[in-house]
Write an enzyme that holds these catalytic residues in place. Sequence first.
Site, PDB file in Angstrom:
ATOM      1  N   GLU A 177       0.816  -1.218   0.000  1.00 17.72           N
ATOM      2  CA  GLU A 177       0.000   0.000   0.000  1.00 17.72           C
ATOM      3  C   GLU A 177       0.850   1.268   0.000  1.00 17.72           C
ATOM      4  O   GLU A 177       1.104   1.862   1.050  1.00 17.72           O
ATOM      5  CB  GLU A 177      -0.956   0.028   1.202  1.00 17.72           C
ATOM      6  CG  GLU A 177      -1.892   1.234   1.161  1.00 17.72           C
ATOM      7  CD  GLU A 177      -2.772   1.369   2.392  1.00 17.72           C
ATOM      8  OE1 GLU A 177      -3.667   2.219   2.384  1.00 17.72           O
ATOM      9  OE2 GLU A 177      -2.549   0.624   3.372  1.00 17.72           O
ATOM     10  N   LYS A 214      -2.733  -2.043  -2.895  1.00 16.12           N
ATOM     11  CA  LYS A 214      -3.773  -1.145  -2.398  1.00 16.12           C
ATOM     12  C   LYS A 214      -3.339   0.270  -2.735  1.00 16.12           C
ATOM     13  O   LYS A 214      -2.343   0.768  -2.205  1.00 16.12           O
ATOM     14  CB  LYS A 214      -3.986  -1.324  -0.888  1.00 16.12           C
ATOM     15  CG  LYS A 214      -5.112  -0.441  -0.353  1.00 16.12           C
ATOM     16  CD  LYS A 214      -5.501  -0.800   1.083  1.00 16.12           C
ATOM     17  CE  LYS A 214      -6.620   0.104   1.573  1.00 16.12           C
ATOM     18  NZ  LYS A 214      -7.099  -0.276   2.926  1.00 16.12           N
TER      19      LYS A 214
END
Length: 295
Positions: A177, A214
């Site tokens: 992420e 992500k």
Amino acid sequence: MTDTAMADRIETGAGFIAALDQSGGSTPKALRQYGIEEDAYDGDAEMFALIHDMRCRIMTAPDFTSDKVLGAILFERTMRDSVDGVPVPTYLWQERGVVPFLKIDKGLEEIDNGAQLMKPMPGLEALLADAKALGVFGTKERSVIHEANETGIKAVVAQQFEVALTVCKAGLVPIIEPEVDINSPSKPEAEAILKQAILTHLDALDAHTKVMLKLTIPTEDGLYATLADHPSVLRVVALSGGYSTDDACERLSRNPNMIASFSRALAEGLTHQMSEADFNAALGSNIDKIFAASK
């Protein structure tokens, strides 16, 4: 719990990943959003007990099932806790059909070259072993990019993939992420640099290594389609990044190669004071919106 069944669910299932991983630093804000002010609890133990009650209320709600929710990202305390006497990862998978993930980062360093790296993670291997034993499928680790600085972005991506390989070695699937701040004045340029840096590292992985990504919903619709199609990527999920639920869902709907992994947007409008009927109705409405945008 079978890794193969979970992997198939994540790779091909319809739905989104719920982010229930607010940590110590972000818990007071999450509780305020939930209608509980800081003067309502005394110390970390009471604070974490309240946030766990909120998470249990979400996880046990009628609409929080595999029909629309693919997975849930947990804070470490939540992973080690229980729902109705059942360990949380077991409850999610066996009772709800929801794949459990674990947030493993310990927060962010100060901004350097327009980005924030992750702080050191002492004891990471032991934590990953515990997560695996508890039936967790994967992890999530967050960095933040504030500007289109190639040096900073490359450093973030290199660190993310270094941690990801440690996670893979432990038999788990990492959610990488590198968030791009939605308020960055150079957001589109940063996302273009980020995409290329990620592709470079993906291409260097062996054929058996699988990761997830992500990412902030991109300014350019469809920007991350190439990443979603990469053979080493199980799924690309989107963070809401501070957008309202409606705004995040509208933006996400223009990116069919991504599904949601929302935290604040999932809990928008939910308060401690609500009756069970009102709480479940509000949560169900949020789930419906996020599910529709993730198709």
